[in-house]
Each structure stands twice: as C-alpha cells, then as structure tokens.
Design a protein around this motif. Sequence first.
Motif, short mmCIF file in Angstrom:
data_model
loop_
_atom_site.label_atom_id
_atom_site.label_comp_id
_atom_site.label_asym_id
_atom_site.label_seq_id
_atom_site.Cartn_x
_atom_site.Cartn_y
_atom_site.Cartn_z
N GLN A 113 102.78 5.83 30.82
CA GLN A 113 102.31 6.99 29.61
C GLN A 113 101.42 6.36 28.76
O GLN A 113 101.68 6.60 27.61
N ALA A 114 100.18 6.29 29.33
CA ALA A 114 99.03 5.82 28.44
C ALA A 114 97.90 7.11 28.56
O ALA A 114 97.81 7.92 29.43
N THR A 115 97.24 7.48 27.31
CA THR A 115 96.44 8.51 27.24
C THR A 115 95.30 8.08 28.05
O THR A 115 94.99 7.08 28.43
N THR A 116 94.37 9.23 28.51
CA THR A 116 93.22 8.99 29.13
C THR A 116 92.45 8.01 28.22
O THR A 116 91.64 7.11 28.63
N GLU A 117 92.34 8.41 26.93
CA GLU A 117 91.30 7.47 26.20
C GLU A 117 91.89 5.96 26.11
O GLU A 117 91.18 5.13 26.03
N GLN A 118 93.12 5.79 26.11
CA GLN A 118 93.71 4.37 26.08
C GLN A 118 93.24 3.85 27.30
O GLN A 118 92.67 2.55 27.21
N LEU A 119 93.44 4.35 28.64
CA LEU A 119 93.12 3.92 29.72
C LEU A 119 91.56 3.58 29.82
O LEU A 119 91.14 2.52 30.35
N ARG A 120 90.88 4.50 29.21
CA ARG A 120 89.51 4.44 29.34
C ARG A 120 88.97 2.97 28.38
O ARG A 120 88.19 2.25 28.87
N SER A 121 89.54 3.00 27.19
CA SER A 121 89.16 1.79 26.43
C SER A 121 89.54 0.58 27.03
O SER A 121 88.90 -0.65 27.04
N GLU A 122 90.83 0.37 27.72
CA GLU A 122 91.22 -0.75 28.73
C GLU A 122 90.15 -0.93 29.78
O GLU A 122 89.47 -2.20 29.95
N LEU A 123 89.59 -0.02 30.58
CA LEU A 123 88.53 -0.31 31.56
C LEU A 123 87.44 -0.72 30.83
O LEU A 123 86.74 -1.60 31.38
N LEU A 124 86.97 -0.07 29.84
CA LEU A 124 85.51 -0.43 29.20
C LEU A 124 85.82 -2.01 28.56
O LEU A 124 84.77 -2.50 28.29
N SER A 125 87.00 -2.39 28.42
CA SER A 125 86.99 -3.70 27.75
C SER A 125 86.76 -4.95 28.79
O SER A 125 86.77 -6.16 28.71
N LEU A 126 86.85 -4.32 30.14
CA LEU A 126 86.52 -5.41 31.48
C LEU A 126 85.20 -5.39 31.49
O LEU A 126 84.32 -4.29 31.67
N LYS A 127 84.63 -6.75 31.45
CA LYS A 127 83.45 -7.19 31.50
C LYS A 127 82.65 -6.53 33.03
O LYS A 127 83.33 -6.56 33.97
N GLY A 128 81.75 -5.61 32.92
CA GLY A 128 81.12 -5.02 34.23
C GLY A 128 81.64 -3.44 34.23
O GLY A 128 80.97 -2.87 35.24
N ILE A 129 82.40 -3.26 33.53
CA ILE A 129 82.85 -1.74 33.71
C ILE A 129 82.15 -1.10 32.57
O ILE A 129 82.50 -1.33 31.33
N GLY A 130 81.35 -0.06 32.72
CA GLY A 130 80.60 0.67 31.63
C GLY A 130 81.26 2.08 31.77
O GLY A 130 82.11 2.44 32.50
N GLU A 131 80.62 2.91 30.81
CA GLU A 131 81.03 4.41 30.86
C GLU A 131 81.26 5.02 32.16
O GLU A 131 82.06 5.60 32.58
N GLU A 132 80.32 4.92 32.82
CA GLU A 132 79.99 5.68 33.96
C GLU A 132 81.23 5.40 34.93
O GLU A 132 81.97 6.20 35.69
#
Length: 220
Positions: free
Chosen positions: A108-127
């Motif tokens: 039950q996570a929002t898209t923006e929440q998942l997005r910020s988790e992914l962006l916190s991983l080194k090597g994962i950029g916005e695209e």
Amino acid sequence: MWRWILERLDEQFPAFDVDRWWGIDDPFERMIGSVLVQNTTWSNAAKALAGLRERSWLTPQALGSLSADDLIPAIRSAGFQQAKSRTILRLVHWLMQHGGVGGIIERQATTEQLRSELLSLKGIGEETADTILAYSFNRPTISGDAYARRLYQRVSGESLRYKQIRHAILDEIKTWADLARLHGLIVEHGKVICRKRSPRCEGCQLRPRCLFFDHAKRLS
Ligand code: SF4
C-alpha cells in the motif's frame, strides 16, 4: 497537448503494442533491463540480459546470492559493468526486502513513495525509476527522457527539463496504460520519424501543430 499527441501517435503506429515493443514480459527482467540499458542501446542491454538468462540468474533469488564481481563478466556487453552490477544488486536486495515483485505490487505505497525509495538506491536515476515503476509495477508515471524532451521542444518550441515534462504529461494523462503506451510511442516515433537528425516530417501525424515543421515550411 499530450492527449492530442497520444491520439496522433496512436494513429501513426496503429499496431503498436507495449509488450511487443519491450520484447520481454517478465516484470523482474524488465527491472534488470532498465538498469542495463543506462547509457547504452537496448541491443547491448538485451545481450547482457541474455547472458544472465543463460546462467539461470534472472531471478531475485539467484541474483541476490551473487557478488558484484560474479555479475561483472555476465553483463559486460551493456558497459559500465562495475557500476551496473552494484546497482542491480542494490535493486534486487530492495526488492527482496519487500517480498519481490508481487510484494511491491500489493504494497500500500504511493507511486511517489516507491519512486523516492528507488531514487535513494545509488545508480537509480529518475529515468530508471520511472521506467521500473511504469513497466514492472504498472504505476502511473512516465519518463521525461530525451525523446520526450526533443518531441516537445520541436512541437511547441519550448525546452523543458525532465521533471517539467513528466509533470506536464502527468497533469493531462492519468492512467498507467495510457502513460505506458505514450512513452513507448514517443520512443518509437523518435527513432523512426522525429529523428535527431533529418526528421521525417512529411509522414508525421504531428505536423498540424508542430512549430518546427511550420517554421521549416515557411523557410522552404
Ligand atoms: S512534424 Fe517533424 S519535427 Fe514535428 S514532430 Fe513530426 S517529425 Fe518531429
């Protein structure tokens, strides 16, 4: 504007199909492909994916048990193998912490929440983050990549950054399916018609509202 672009691109490529365009259905393979394709072509990324598949490593469990050094030779064809191997392992560990692809889809996570988790991983950029969210987890987001920026710049005359393009599209187009199709169509159109050099304007469905075409026509 973006709804109109989507409708025109649908007319331009009536047989377009997102799954066929990707060439792979598996959400996990798409995630790994999204990292491998950074700064290279899809054909190089696909070769690296094939190398992983041959070794039976294309599962979270198999990749999660490897070290970055194990992974490097298998993904060499995609380039930047040292950085990409570490990014892949970070992504796999994040995924496994959350119960795999199924766990993330049910979370039950929002898209923006998942997005910020992914962006916190080194090597994962916005695209990369937006590609993974859209095509592995069916989340309503879209990449404001170079194809989208070029298209918008030519049609409207305005240069926008990644964030601005993404927000402009998301303001108009809301569903995951439409966003996933729009991105695929923009890339296809950018490769075949609105090419970086020598765009094929004569056959383009976007001509009626394209400032680039209008300007070129007035000069000719
Ligand atoms: S009319 Fe030409 S410049 Fe405009 S979007 Fe189409 S191909 Fe690109």
